[in-house]
Write a protein that holds these residues in place. Structure first.
Motif, PDB file in Angstrom:
ATOM      1  N   ILE A  11      34.181  -2.068   7.354  1.00 15.07           N
ATOM      2  CA  ILE A  11      35.346  -3.065   7.786  1.00 15.07           C
ATOM      3  C   ILE A  11      36.137  -2.987   6.455  1.00 15.07           C
ATOM      4  CG2 ILE A  11      33.921  -4.291   7.067  1.00 15.07           C
ATOM      5  CD1 ILE A  11      36.725  -4.562   9.570  1.00 15.07           C
ATOM      6  N   GLU A  12      35.335  -3.069   5.090  1.00 14.89           N
ATOM      7  CA  GLU A  12      36.016  -2.390   3.754  1.00 14.89           C
ATOM      8  C   GLU A  12      37.199  -2.462   3.753  1.00 14.89           C
ATOM      9  OE1 GLU A  12      32.561  -1.033   0.695  1.00 14.89           O
ATOM     10  OE2 GLU A  12      33.279  -2.779   0.893  1.00 14.89           O
ATOM     11  N   TRP A  13      36.953  -0.758   4.192  1.00  9.35           N
ATOM     12  CA  TRP A  13      38.265   0.258   3.948  1.00  9.35           C
ATOM     13  C   TRP A  13      39.587  -0.209   4.440  1.00  9.35           C
ATOM     14  CZ3 TRP A  13      35.274   5.009   5.345  1.00  9.35           C
ATOM     15  CH2 TRP A  13      34.264   4.999   4.727  1.00  9.35           C
ATOM     16  N   VAL A  14      39.420  -1.060   5.272  1.00  9.62           N
ATOM     17  CA  VAL A  14      40.379  -1.762   6.496  1.00  9.62           C
ATOM     18  C   VAL A  14      41.074  -2.490   5.760  1.00  9.62           C
ATOM     19  CG1 VAL A  14      40.873  -2.204   9.008  1.00  9.62           C
ATOM     20  CG2 VAL A  14      39.328  -0.517   8.391  1.00  9.62           C
ATOM     21  N   ALA A  28      48.248  -5.504  -7.307  1.00  6.25           N
ATOM     22  CA  ALA A  28      48.687  -6.855  -6.561  1.00  6.25           C
ATOM     23  C   ALA A  28      47.197  -6.917  -4.714  1.00  6.25           C
ATOM     24  CB  ALA A  28      49.873  -6.993  -5.795  1.00  6.25           C
ATOM     25  N   ALA A  29      46.813  -5.962  -4.623  1.00 10.65           N
ATOM     26  CA  ALA A  29      45.576  -5.656  -3.747  1.00 10.65           C
ATOM     27  C   ALA A  29      44.868  -6.643  -4.153  1.00 10.65           C
ATOM     28  CB  ALA A  29      45.542  -4.752  -2.245  1.00 10.65           C
ATOM     29  N   ALA A  30      44.227  -5.573  -5.199  1.00 15.94           N
ATOM     30  CA  ALA A  30      42.838  -5.612  -5.736  1.00 15.94           C
ATOM     31  C   ALA A  30      43.088  -8.032  -6.688  1.00 15.94           C
ATOM     32  CB  ALA A  30      42.648  -5.028  -6.796  1.00 15.94           C
ATOM     33  N   LYS A  31      43.931  -7.885  -7.468  1.00 14.61           N
ATOM     34  CA  LYS A  31      44.008  -9.642  -7.241  1.00 14.61           C
ATOM     35  C   LYS A  31      44.105 -10.684  -6.197  1.00 14.61           C
ATOM     36  CE  LYS A  31      47.147 -12.406  -9.813  1.00 14.61           C
ATOM     37  NZ  LYS A  31      47.449 -12.900 -10.574  1.00 14.61           N
ATOM     38  N   ALA A  32      44.794 -10.222  -4.758  1.00 11.90           N
ATOM     39  CA  ALA A  32      44.327 -10.972  -3.746  1.00 11.90           C
ATOM     40  C   ALA A  32      43.146 -10.893  -3.471  1.00 11.90           C
ATOM     41  CB  ALA A  32      45.048 -10.300  -2.448  1.00 11.90           C
ATOM     42  N   LEU A  33      42.207  -9.877  -3.433  1.00 11.61           N
ATOM     43  CA  LEU A  33      40.316  -9.720  -2.863  1.00 11.61           C
ATOM     44  C   LEU A  33      39.456  -9.541  -3.610  1.00 11.61           C
ATOM     45  CD1 LEU A  33      41.284  -6.277  -0.348  1.00 11.61           C
ATOM     46  CD2 LEU A  33      41.518  -8.871  -0.010  1.00 11.61           C
ATOM     47  N   TYR A  34      40.168 -10.209  -5.206  1.00 10.82           N
ATOM     48  CA  TYR A  34      38.754 -10.603  -5.815  1.00 10.82           C
ATOM     49  C   TYR A  34      37.590  -9.089  -6.533  1.00 10.82           C
ATOM     50  CZ  TYR A  34      40.713 -14.859  -5.955  1.00 10.82           C
ATOM     51  OH  TYR A  34      41.513 -16.386  -5.689  1.00 10.82           O
ATOM     52  N   ARG A  35      39.066  -8.346  -6.183  1.00  6.49           N
ATOM     53  CA  ARG A  35      38.502  -7.377  -6.413  1.00  6.49           C
ATOM     54  C   ARG A  35      38.810  -5.852  -7.439  1.00  6.49           C
ATOM     55  NH1 ARG A  35      35.043  -9.327  -3.413  1.00  6.49           N
ATOM     56  NH2 ARG A  35      34.163  -8.142  -1.751  1.00  6.49           N
ATOM     57  N   SER A  36      38.545  -5.033  -7.950  1.00  4.46           N
ATOM     58  CA  SER A  36      38.893  -4.946  -8.787  1.00  4.46           C
ATOM     59  C   SER A  36      39.406  -3.284  -8.321  1.00  4.46           C
ATOM     60  CB  SER A  36      37.573  -3.538 -10.185  1.00  4.46           C
ATOM     61  OG  SER A  36      37.282  -2.439  -9.518  1.00  4.46           O
ATOM     62  N   GLN A  37      40.870  -2.638  -9.093  1.00  2.78           N
ATOM     63  CA  GLN A  37      42.135  -2.201  -8.475  1.00  2.78           C
ATOM     64  C   GLN A  37      40.813  -0.960  -8.552  1.00  2.78           C
ATOM     65  OE1 GLN A  37      45.949  -1.671 -10.674  1.00  2.78           O
ATOM     66  NE2 GLN A  37      45.837   0.248 -10.269  1.00  2.78           N
ATOM     67  N   PRO A  38      40.332   0.024  -9.361  1.00  2.00           N
ATOM     68  CA  PRO A  38      39.318   1.334  -9.022  1.00  2.00           C
ATOM     69  C   PRO A  38      38.656   0.827  -7.474  1.00  2.00           C
ATOM     70  CG  PRO A  38      38.463   0.955 -11.266  1.00  2.00           C
ATOM     71  CD  PRO A  38      39.883   0.065 -10.280  1.00  2.00           C
ATOM     72  N   ARG A  39      38.179  -0.517  -7.147  1.00  2.00           N
ATOM     73  CA  ARG A  39      37.329  -0.068  -6.290  1.00  2.00           C
ATOM     74  C   ARG A  39      38.194  -0.230  -4.826  1.00  2.00           C
ATOM     75  NH1 ARG A  39      33.128  -3.361  -4.408  1.00  2.00           N
ATOM     76  NH2 ARG A  39      32.263  -2.603  -6.238  1.00  2.00           N
ATOM     77  N   ILE A  40      39.351  -1.023  -5.228  1.00  2.00           N
ATOM     78  CA  ILE A  40      40.392  -0.815  -4.144  1.00  2.00           C
ATOM     79  C   ILE A  40      41.139   0.706  -4.087  1.00  2.00           C
ATOM     80  CG2 ILE A  40      42.840  -1.935  -2.690  1.00  2.00           C
ATOM     81  CD1 ILE A  40      40.696  -3.645  -3.011  1.00  2.00           C
ATOM     82  N   SER A  41      41.343   1.172  -5.280  1.00  2.00           N
ATOM     83  CA  SER A  41      41.514   2.580  -5.084  1.00  2.00           C
ATOM     84  C   SER A  41      40.725   3.272  -4.224  1.00  2.00           C
ATOM     85  CB  SER A  41      41.756   3.491  -6.001  1.00  2.00           C
ATOM     86  OG  SER A  41      43.532   2.129  -6.894  1.00  2.00           O
ATOM     87  N   SER A  42      39.163   3.415  -4.665  1.00  2.00           N
ATOM     88  CA  SER A  42      38.023   4.088  -3.767  1.00  2.00           C
ATOM     89  C   SER A  42      38.062   4.118  -2.521  1.00  2.00           C
ATOM     90  CB  SER A  42      36.602   3.381  -4.328  1.00  2.00           C
ATOM     91  OG  SER A  42      35.795   4.372  -3.451  1.00  2.00           O
ATOM     92  N   HIS A  43      38.613   2.583  -2.143  1.00  5.05           N
ATOM     93  CA  HIS A  43      38.330   2.285  -0.071  1.00  5.05           C
ATOM     94  C   HIS A  43      39.343   3.484   0.349  1.00  5.05           C
ATOM     95  CE1 HIS A  43      35.547  -2.100  -1.333  1.00  5.05           C
ATOM     96  NE2 HIS A  43      35.569  -0.844  -0.847  1.00  5.05           N
ATOM     97  N   ALA A  45      41.280   6.306  -0.263  1.00  5.56           N
ATOM     98  CA  ALA A  45      40.826   7.408  -0.523  1.00  5.56           C
ATOM     99  C   ALA A  45      39.545   7.822   0.702  1.00  5.56           C
ATOM    100  CB  ALA A  45      40.186   7.769  -2.144  1.00  5.56           C
ATOM    101  N   ASP A  46      38.542   6.448   0.126  1.00  7.98           N
ATOM    102  CA  ASP A  46      37.308   6.956   1.177  1.00  7.98           C
ATOM    103  C   ASP A  46      37.987   6.958   2.680  1.00  7.98           C
ATOM    104  OD1 ASP A  46      35.755   7.491  -0.048  1.00  7.98           O
ATOM    105  OD2 ASP A  46      34.171   5.063  -0.018  1.00  7.98           O
ATOM    106  N   LEU A  47      38.805   6.157   2.280  1.00  4.85           N
ATOM    107  CA  LEU A  47      39.861   5.912   4.597  1.00  4.85           C
ATOM    108  C   LEU A  47      40.184   6.606   4.620  1.00  4.85           C
ATOM    109  CD1 LEU A  47      39.735   4.412   6.520  1.00  4.85           C
ATOM    110  CD2 LEU A  47      41.723   2.927   5.854  1.00  4.85           C
ATOM    111  N   GLU A  48      41.047   7.544   3.927  1.00  6.34           N
ATOM    112  CA  GLU A  48      41.937   8.479   4.537  1.00  6.34           C
ATOM    113  C   GLU A  48      41.417  10.226   4.110  1.00  6.34           C
ATOM    114  OE1 GLU A  48      46.173   7.193   1.323  1.00  6.34           O
ATOM    115  OE2 GLU A  48      44.094   8.285   0.988  1.00  6.34           O
ATOM    116  N   GLN A  49      40.366   9.955   3.514  1.00  5.36           N
ATOM    117  CA  GLN A  49      39.463  10.860   3.392  1.00  5.36           C
ATOM    118  C   GLN A  49      38.950  11.293   5.024  1.00  5.36           C
ATOM    119  OE1 GLN A  49      36.428  11.412   0.783  1.00  5.36           O
ATOM    120  NE2 GLN A  49      35.362  13.662   1.741  1.00  5.36           N
ATOM    121  N   ALA A  50      38.007  10.153   5.600  1.00  9.11           N
ATOM    122  CA  ALA A  50      38.293   9.945   6.937  1.00  9.11           C
ATOM    123  C   ALA A  50      38.761  10.194   8.076  1.00  9.11           C
ATOM    124  CB  ALA A  50      37.003   8.782   7.299  1.00  9.11           C
TER     125      ALA A  50
END
Length: 337
Positions: A11-14, A28-43, A45-50
C-alpha cells in the motif's frame, strides 16, 4: 478475486505514487509524507517494476505522468479512498464503535431480547449492527463453539463441552403446564408433575434424532422420579399452543415462550414441583481476542430489563446459593442420557 495477482503489492507504493502525482515531484511528496526522497523513489521504482510500466516521465521537471500513469492514477486514488473507509469502519469516527455483531438466540428469547437490544443500541451506538441468528439450543451452542456467532443466549442445559466459553446468567424462569380450556386442571392454581405424568405431553424441544431433548422437562421429571410420555415436540411456541388447543396433549414449556405466544385458546398453570425451571445465560468466547463491538453488545444485553414471571413458593425455594457455579455443578450431576 485472484489474490495471487495483488498480494505482492504494498500500500505504501500506492501512497507514494499518488503523492508524487499530486505534489508534482519526488521531493515535495517526500516532504508531505515525512519520508526521505530516496524512499519515495524506491517505492515508485518498485511499483513500476511490479506493474511493468513507466509511471512518470523523469526527463522533464517537474516530473510528469506518462500515459500509463495517467490511466492508473484514478484507480490508485480509489484504492486509497477505500482503504481510508476501511480504517474508518474499523476505528470509527470520534470514538464511535462500528461493526456487525452476530447473536444466536432461541425463538422466545429472541422475541423478547432482540427488539430491546436493537432499540438501545440505536440510541447509544448507531453504527453498530446486531445480526440475529435464531436456532435450537444445541445448534446455538455449536455455532458459538465454531465461531459462527459472537454471542449466544441459551439455557444452561445442556452444558456446552467447550472450556473456552464463558457465560453470565440472565434470568431463571419457571416451567408451566398448558391445558385446553375446559380441561379438569385448567382452573387449578398449580399442578404437580405426578398429576400429568400419565398423560400425553407436548413440549418445546428437539427430537430430530428420535430422542427427547427438552432438557428442563426431562430434568424436572427425573428429579421427581417420574417417567413422562412425550408425545410431540416442536421448537415453535405457537405450534405447541395449537397442539394443546386441539387436544393432542398437555403442554409443558418455559414461561417466556408463553409470554411471547398468543395463548388465548389455552390456560397456563404453574408447576409446583421443585426443579421446574430453566436458567438462561448469555454466552461468549473467553479464549478469543477482545472486540470492542462485541463487548458493547454484551454490556447492553446484560443491562436490559429481565422478563418477569409469576413464581410459586415451591419453585422459588429451588433457588440455589452460590450463584452460577453452584447451578452448573448441580446440573453437571444430572446426565440427560
Amino acid at each position: 478475486m485472484d489474490f495471487s495477482r495483488v498480494q505482492n503489492y504494498r500500500i505504501e507504493w500506492v501512497v507514494s505514487f499518488v503523492a508524487v502525482a499530486h505534489h508534482g515531484g519526488f521531493s515535495a511528496a517526500a516532504k508531505a509524507l515525512y519520508r526521505s526522497q530516496p524512499r519515495i523513489s524506491s517505492h515508485i521504482a518498485d511499483l513500476e517494476q511490479a506493474l511493468g510500466v513507466r509511471l512518470f516521465d523523469r526527463s522533464v521537471q517537474p516530473v510528469g505522468l506518462t500515459p500509463e500513469g495517467r490511466a492508473l492514477l484514478p484507480h490508485a486514488q480509489e484504492i486509497l479512498n477505500r482503504f481510508e473507509a476501511l480504517v474508518d469502519a474499523a476505528s470509527g469516527e470520534a470514538g464511535s464503535v462500528r461493526g456487525d455483531v452476530r447473536i444466536a438466540v432461541y425463538p422466545s428469547a429472541g422475541a423478547y431480547l432482540f427488539p430491546l437490544a436493537v432499540r438501545q443500541l440505536w440510541r447509544t451506538h448507531p453504527h453498530l449492527n446486531l445480526v440475529l441468528r435464531e436456532g435450537q439450543t444445541l445448534d446455538i451452542g455449536a455455532a458459538l463453539c465454531r465461531g459462527d456467532v459472537d454471542l449466544a443466549v441459551r439455557p444452561l442445559l445442556p452444558l456446552v463441552g467447550d472450556s473456552g466459553l464463558a457465560c453470565t446468567p440472565l434470568w431463571r424462569e419457571p416451567l408451566v403446564a398448558m391445558f385446553p380450556r375446559g380441561h379438569a386442571l385448567a382452573s387449578a392454581a398449580g399442578v404437580w408433575l405426578n398429576q400429568i405424568v400419565g398423560t400425553r405431553l407436548v413440549t418445546l424441544g428437539e427430537s430430530s434424532d428420535g430422542r427427547s431433548h427438552q432438557f428442563e422437562t426431562d430434568h424436572a421429571f427425573a428429579e421427581a422420579g417420574l417417567s413422562p410420555t412425550i408425545a410431540f415436540q416442536t421448537n415453535q411456541p405457537q405450534t405447541l399452543v395449537s397442539m394443546v388447543n386441539h387436544g393432542l396433549g398437555v403442554g409443558i414449556t418455559n414461561s417466556l415462550a408463553m409470554q411471547q405466544a398468543n395463548t388465548e385458546s389455552v390456560v397456563c398453570v404453574p408447576i409446583l414441583d421443585a426443579h421446574c425451571h430453566r436458567t438462561v445465560a448469555l454466552w461468549w468466547r473467553a479464549d478469543q481476542p477482545g472486540s470492542t463491538a462485541v463487548e458493547v453488545v454484551r454490556t447492553a444485553l446484560l443491562s436490559l430489563p429481565r422478563p418477569q414471571f409469576e413464581r410459586t413458593t415451591a419453585n422459588e425455594s429451588t433457588a440455589r446459593p452460590g450463584g452460577i457455579e453452584a447451578e452448573l455443578a448441580a446440573r453437571r450431576s444430572w446426565d440427560p442420557a
